[in-house]
Structure formats: C-alpha cells, structure tokens
Write an enzyme that holds these catalytic residues in place. Structure first.
Site, short mmCIF file in Angstrom:
data_model
loop_
_atom_site.label_atom_id
_atom_site.label_comp_id
_atom_site.label_asym_id
_atom_site.label_seq_id
_atom_site.Cartn_x
_atom_site.Cartn_y
_atom_site.Cartn_z
N SER A 73 0.83 -1.21 0.00
CA SER A 73 0.00 0.00 0.00
C SER A 73 0.86 1.26 0.00
O SER A 73 2.01 1.25 0.45
CB SER A 73 -0.92 0.02 1.22
OG SER A 73 -1.69 -1.16 1.28
N1 SAH Z 1 -0.67 -4.93 3.96
C1 SAH Z 1 -0.04 -5.29 2.71
C2 SAH Z 1 -0.92 -4.95 1.54
C3 SAH Z 1 -1.00 -6.09 0.61
S1 SAH Z 1 -2.24 -5.96 -0.65
C4 SAH Z 1 1.33 -4.65 2.61
O1 SAH Z 1 1.65 -3.75 3.40
O2 SAH Z 1 2.12 -5.07 1.75
C5 SAH Z 1 -3.59 -6.84 0.06
C6 SAH Z 1 -3.34 -8.27 0.42
O3 SAH Z 1 -4.57 -8.82 0.88
C7 SAH Z 1 -2.88 -9.17 -0.73
O4 SAH Z 1 -1.68 -9.80 -0.39
C8 SAH Z 1 -4.03 -10.17 -0.87
O5 SAH Z 1 -3.62 -11.47 -1.25
C9 SAH Z 1 -4.61 -10.17 0.53
N2 SAH Z 1 -5.98 -10.67 0.63
C10 SAH Z 1 -7.03 -10.46 -0.20
N3 SAH Z 1 -8.13 -11.09 0.24
C11 SAH Z 1 -7.78 -11.71 1.41
C12 SAH Z 1 -8.47 -12.54 2.34
N4 SAH Z 1 -9.76 -12.86 2.19
N5 SAH Z 1 -7.79 -13.00 3.41
C13 SAH Z 1 -6.48 -12.71 3.59
N6 SAH Z 1 -5.77 -11.94 2.75
C14 SAH Z 1 -6.41 -11.44 1.67
#
Ligand code: SAH
Length: 226
Positions: A73
């Site tokens: 993000s």
């Molecule tokens: N907090 C992360 C942002 C990653 S993007 C960072 O700082 O890098 C969002 C993430 O949410 C992705 O890796 C995606 O695979 C995950 N995601 C999406 N749906 C999800 C779910 N139902 N349960 C767990 N993770 C999920």
C-alpha cells in the site's frame, strides 16, 4: 539535476535518508499527526519490503507491485490506517491487532512496532511465507502469521482491539466486527472497483459507529486460499 549512476549507488544510504524525511513531510501535510506513526514509518526500511528493482521507489508516496498481482500500500494509506487503528490520543491503546492481507508485511511491521501483538492473515501462500521470513530476518518477534481467508477474521486469537483490512471488501464481512473487543476499531476499505471508501467502524457497548476516512483504491478482498 541528474545524479551520475555510480554516485547514486554509493550514496544510497544518504539518498534514502533524505527521501524518508521528504516522505514524512508529505505525510504530515496530508494530515498524519500521530507522532508515533510518523516516527515508526521514518525508521522502517520500506525498501526491504519491495522487489530490488523498485528499491529506488520505496520512499515515494505510492503503492508498488509485490508479485501475485498484489501491491504494497501507499505510505499515506498505511499511515492513515495505522493512525485510525490506534485511535485518538486519550482513548485506550490497542494491544492486540489483527491484520487481514499480510502482503509484503510492511503494514504488519508498522503495527508490530506500535502494539503488543500483531496477528496477520494472508490467502496467498507464497506471500505469507516471504513476509514471515522477512519479518523474522528484521527481528520482529511479536507477529503471528496465518495462511487463512481473513474474510472470516481469525477466530483462534479473537477478540482483537483493532482490525486492519488491507484489501477492499464489497460489504463488511460480519465476522470482522464480531471479532472486535468492546471499544475496538475496524479499519476497512469497502466498495467495488474505484469507488471505495476507507471506513472506521467502532464497537460501542450497544452499537457500532461508522466514519468515512477517505476515498481509496485497494486490491479486492477475495474469499478462499490459494
Ligand atoms: N498490507 C499489505 C498490503 C497487501 S495488498 C502490505 O503492506 O504489503 C492486500 C493483500 O490482501 C494481498 O496480499 C491479498 O492477497 C490479501 N488478501 C485479499 N483477500 C484476502 C483474504 N480474504 N484473506 C487474507 N488476505 C487477503
């Protein structure tokens, strides 16, 4: 001014120090006022969380690819979500926080610096594994990783004082507010496509309060594990 390539490489430490303080100024100007959040984000090496090809972009205020069609993000959004999860000064500080969407582990690390224990779940196995290794290497000992569908929350460790969801839900999955402790805060992007709002949902004794924090663009929250 163009910086010669060799000079840039040699001066990487210096360059990133000035880029970090520039980023902190940007965060302040966009309304991030929690000094602890700013301090932690100034300290954590975001370039450790992105692929090497993007190292030079790591201290810009933008999201970056982390593989598997996911992104780390934008720093402003990480700061905004963290600040909301911590609550206003004078309110009870969260001790145990659930993060849904581990991704690179950057938001996880920011939270881990500020609260006692972070529980983080991710539905893409290779991302869970690389984030676990990265945070272990960086010395974090208060993070619990789960390979799970966070739409269901993470029951074994519930309730949580705060829940931070880093992928956009169509509607708020009921398990998440259910797993909040009394007085707890859920920070979650909700909406389809580009029309997403970042919501703060607060659990009071007899009702849930809801505040819109910002317009946002997140990758979708998806059901199941892969
Ligand atoms: N907090 C992360 C942002 C990653 S993007 C960072 O700082 O890098 C969002 C993430 O949410 C992705 O890796 C995606 O695979 C995950 N995601 C999406 N749906 C999800 C779910 N139902 N349960 C767990 N993770 C999920």
């Amino acid at each position: 001014m163009t910086v010669p390539r060799h000079h840039h490489a040699r001066g990487l430490g210096l360059t990133s120090a000035s880029m970090r303080s520039k980023l902190l100024n940007e965060l302040r100007l966009s309304g991030i006022h929690n000094e602890k959040v700013l301090e932690v984000m100034g300290r954590i090496a975001r370039h450790e969380f992105v692929e090497e090809a993007f190292s030079s972009e790591a201290y810009k205020n933008r999201s970056l690819p982390i593989g598997h069609a996911q992104t780390i993000s934008q720093p402003y959004i990480v700061a905004l979500m963290t600040q909301a999860a911590l609550g206003a000064p004078g309110t009870v500080k969260p001790r145990r926080v659930l993060e849904v969407g581990t991704g690179s582990g950057y938001q996880t690390a920011v939270l881990a610096e500020l609260v006692e224990a972070v529980f983080t779940v991710e539905r893409i196995r290779p991302l869970t594994e690389s984030a676990r290794q990265r945070l272990q290497r960086l010395g974090y000992r208060n993070v619990h990783f789960g390979y799970a569908d966070g739409m269901q929350g993470w029951m074994p460790y519930a309730p949580y004082d705060a829940i931070v969801v880093t992928a956009a839900a169509q509607t708020v999955p009921p398990s998440l507010p259910d797993q909040l402790a009394p007085g707890g805060r859920l920070v979650i992007p909700v909406g389809a496509g580009k029309a997403q709002k970042l919501l703060l949902i607060e659990r009071h004794a007899t009702y849930f309060g809801e505040t819109v924090l910002s317009d946002v663009t997140f990758v979708p929250l998806l059901a199941g594990r892969i």
